[in-house]
Design a protein around this motif. Structure first.
Motif, PDB file in Angstrom:
ATOM      1  N   ALA A 133      10.091  -0.552  -8.136  1.00 17.61           N
ATOM      2  CA  ALA A 133       9.856  -1.999  -8.194  1.00 17.61           C
ATOM      3  C   ALA A 133       8.380  -2.307  -8.438  1.00 17.61           C
ATOM      4  O   ALA A 133       8.031  -3.165  -9.257  1.00 17.61           O
ATOM      5  N   THR A 134       7.499  -1.610  -7.738  1.00 22.25           N
ATOM      6  CA  THR A 134       6.060  -1.858  -7.918  1.00 22.25           C
ATOM      7  C   THR A 134       5.604  -1.429  -9.323  1.00 22.25           C
ATOM      8  O   THR A 134       4.725  -2.062  -9.913  1.00 22.25           O
ATOM      9  N   GLU A 140      -0.975  -2.980  -9.042  1.00 20.95           N
ATOM     10  CA  GLU A 140      -2.077  -2.019  -9.093  1.00 20.95           C
ATOM     11  C   GLU A 140      -2.048  -1.047  -7.919  1.00 20.95           C
ATOM     12  O   GLU A 140      -2.273   0.151  -8.067  1.00 20.95           O
ATOM     13  N   ASN A 141      -1.781  -1.569  -6.697  1.00 15.17           N
ATOM     14  CA  ASN A 141      -1.751  -0.735  -5.498  1.00 15.17           C
ATOM     15  C   ASN A 141      -0.390  -0.865  -4.824  1.00 15.17           C
ATOM     16  O   ASN A 141      -0.099  -1.878  -4.178  1.00 15.17           O
ATOM     17  N   PRO A 142       0.467   0.156  -4.932  1.00 18.63           N
ATOM     18  CA  PRO A 142       1.823   0.043  -4.367  1.00 18.63           C
ATOM     19  C   PRO A 142       1.898   0.297  -2.864  1.00 18.63           C
ATOM     20  O   PRO A 142       2.955   0.089  -2.260  1.00 18.63           O
ATOM     21  N   ILE A 388       6.878   9.686  -1.306  1.00 13.49           N
ATOM     22  CA  ILE A 388       5.763   9.046  -2.024  1.00 13.49           C
ATOM     23  C   ILE A 388       4.902  10.099  -2.738  1.00 13.49           C
ATOM     24  O   ILE A 388       4.306   9.806  -3.783  1.00 13.49           O
ATOM     25  N   ARG A 389       4.847  11.310  -2.193  1.00 12.79           N
ATOM     26  CA  ARG A 389       4.097  12.372  -2.879  1.00 12.79           C
ATOM     27  C   ARG A 389       4.748  12.712  -4.215  1.00 12.79           C
ATOM     28  O   ARG A 389       4.073  13.055  -5.182  1.00 12.79           O
ATOM     29  N   ARG A 390       6.057  12.630  -4.260  1.00 18.14           N
ATOM     30  CA  ARG A 390       6.764  12.876  -5.526  1.00 18.14           C
ATOM     31  C   ARG A 390       6.389  11.854  -6.584  1.00 18.14           C
ATOM     32  O   ARG A 390       6.493  12.113  -7.783  1.00 18.14           O
ATOM     33  N   GLU A 391       5.979  10.671  -6.129  1.00 15.81           N
ATOM     34  CA  GLU A 391       5.595   9.607  -7.064  1.00 15.81           C
ATOM     35  C   GLU A 391       4.092   9.591  -7.324  1.00 15.81           C
ATOM     36  O   GLU A 391       3.567   8.646  -7.919  1.00 15.81           O
ATOM     37  N   GLY A 392       3.389  10.620  -6.841  1.00 15.47           N
ATOM     38  CA  GLY A 392       1.952  10.705  -7.088  1.00 15.47           C
ATOM     39  C   GLY A 392       1.106   9.941  -6.099  1.00 15.47           C
ATOM     40  O   GLY A 392      -0.106   9.767  -6.303  1.00 15.47           O
ATOM     41  N   GLN A 393       1.706   9.469  -5.002  1.00 12.90           N
ATOM     42  CA  GLN A 393       0.970   8.753  -3.960  1.00 12.90           C
ATOM     43  C   GLN A 393       0.794   9.664  -2.742  1.00 12.90           C
ATOM     44  O   GLN A 393       1.525  10.637  -2.587  1.00 12.90           O
ATOM     45  N   ASP A 394      -0.141   9.328  -1.887  1.00 12.06           N
ATOM     46  CA  ASP A 394      -0.314  10.083  -0.646  1.00 12.06           C
ATOM     47  C   ASP A 394      -1.037   9.214   0.381  1.00 12.06           C
ATOM     48  O   ASP A 394      -1.793   8.314   0.015  1.00 12.06           O
TER      49      ASP A 394
END
Length: 422
Positions: A133-134, A140-142, A388-394
């Motif tokens: 969705a984001t 810009e910042n999910p 979220i790590r799978r989506e490149g976030q941490d």
């Protein structure tokens, strides 16, 4: 003789503590599962835990493994078949360009998913949908939206018995009937959910104000296989409610539902099994197994019997003060050892001590809500972190802790007050 007995116990406690610390801090950036398995292996290798006893501990987690596999299969199939992208486009269009409206929509959906599918399902199923969705909204910042998935997974996890598998552990065969459950936990749940929303909304306000949400989002078509995945998820919610009402374990029904959904989708697609299996986060299973072994080792040291005796004495002498103290203490303990082992220990102590209903309820609230303090406080939050790590976030442990210190304590205090007021 006492010293000889004490030394193995101290060694067991030390290894369990170090393994848990490894899960929390992830030294050398090693996955959480490695530290849990290393701790369990060390206990066996040093002769502190018999291999047969360790295997008994692993087997005690069977229901949890089945539950997780079923949910992870459904989530992966739904992600690959575009269900999350379809839901994302609907949510973004409903937000009408408002970041705060999108924030509230995600929070409401997260509450519903947690209540009817469990907190672990919220982490596994909702997190990728929210990230989609984001992304669709060109945010810009999910992170403000992703934080919702972590915090609501715990805050709404005692609305119903099925909202958190830990609920079944704490009450076990003394599970209150559904009407009584709602009488006990409806007000505490409402207070926890509302307080968590208010604090998250305030802490993320600055980031949300500075973000634009796209309005020119095209409607995404839903494929036939995506529809099947969605039906599977909804049907699983119904199966879980029915299983809970019948007093059945939730793992096998969830596994069967997830496997059936996956098989139907793969048959319609005529392939894709390897791709689905490759992307499921299988490392969660050895992590859970390792934690069960650590709890089994702690039980052999007599710590559970000691806790049960203490709890029984305090609960009968001053039940209300014990409810406050036990709820708060367990909430903190969950962040030191994760709420899966903490819930197992607390549940065993509650059953052995035969405490009043409200003391058991306070401990359950501590087990469910306390993990909102730290990023490794609950299995749901670890699953969220993996997603979220799978989506490149941490999110680092300190970053989460700073937010958790603002979110968890007021929600816990109001939930416990609500329980004791009922």
């Amino acid at each position: 003789m006492g010293a000889l007995t004490l030394t193995p116990n101290i060694a067991t406690w030390a290894i369990a503590a170090l393994a848990t610390l490894g899960v929390i801090l992830r030294p050398f950036a090693w996955p959480e599962a490695i530290w849990a398995v290393l701790g369990a292996g060390a206990l066996v290798a040093l002769g502190l835990l018999a291999p047969a006893t360790a295997w008994d501990g692993v087997l005690k987690g069977t229901d949890v493994y089945l539950f997780l596999v079923g949910m992870m299969l459904m989530s992966e199939v739904a992600r690959k078949e575009g269900l999350f992208d379809w839901l994302a486009s609907i949510a973004v269009r409903a937000a009408k360009g408002s970041a705060t409206r999108l924030f509230t929509l995600v929070y409401l959906v997260g509450t519903v998913v947690t209540v009817f599918l469990s907190n672990d399902a919220c982490a596994v199923v909702l997190t990728p949908a929210v990230y989609a969705a984001t992304k669709a909204a060109k945010v810009e910042n999910p992170l403000p939206y992703l934080f919702i998935c972590a915090f609501i997974a715990n805050a709404a996890s005692f609305v119903l018995p099925i909202s958190n598998p830990a609920n079944l552990v704490v009450f076990a065969e003394h599970m209150p009937p559904l009407v009584r459950w709602l009488g006990l936990f409806a007000l505490p749940s409402l207070l926890a959910i509302a307080t968590t929303y208010a604090v998250l909304r305030l802490t993320q306000a600055k980031t949300l104000r500075g973000q634009e949400v796209a309005t020119d989002v095209e409607a995404q078509p839903l494929s036939r296989t995506g529809l099947v995945a969605g039906i599977g998820i909804v049907a699983t919610g119904g199966v879980l409610i029915a299983a809970s009402a019948l007093g059945l374990d939730l793992g096998l029904p969830t596994f069967v539902a997830g496997l059936a959904t996956t098989i139907v989708v793969l048959l319609l697609k005529r392939g894709g099994l390897v791709e689905v299996a490759k992307d499921v986060s299988w490392s969660v299973l050895p992590l859970v197994a390792g934690l069960f072994v650590l709890v089994e080792a702690l039980e052999k040291t007599g710590v559970l019997a000691m806790l049960a005796d203490l709890l029984k004495g305090y609960a009968h002498a001053a039940p209300e003060a014990t409810a406050w103290g036990a709820g708060g203490l367990v909430a903190v303990l969950c962040n030191l050892v994760n709420n899966l082992p903490a819930g197992l220990i607390a549940g065993a102590a509650v059953q052995a001590a035969h405490v009043p209903e409200k003391v058991a309820g306070a401990i359950l609230i501590g087990v469910d809500l306390g993990p909102n303090l730290s990023v490794t406080g609950s299995l749901a939050t670890i699953l969220w972190l993996t997603a979220i790590r799978r989506e490149g976030q941490d999110v680092g442990a300190w970053t989460f802790l700073k937010l958790g210190l603002l979110v968890m304590p007021p929600a816990l205090a109001l939930a416990l007050a609500g329980l004791l007021l009922v």
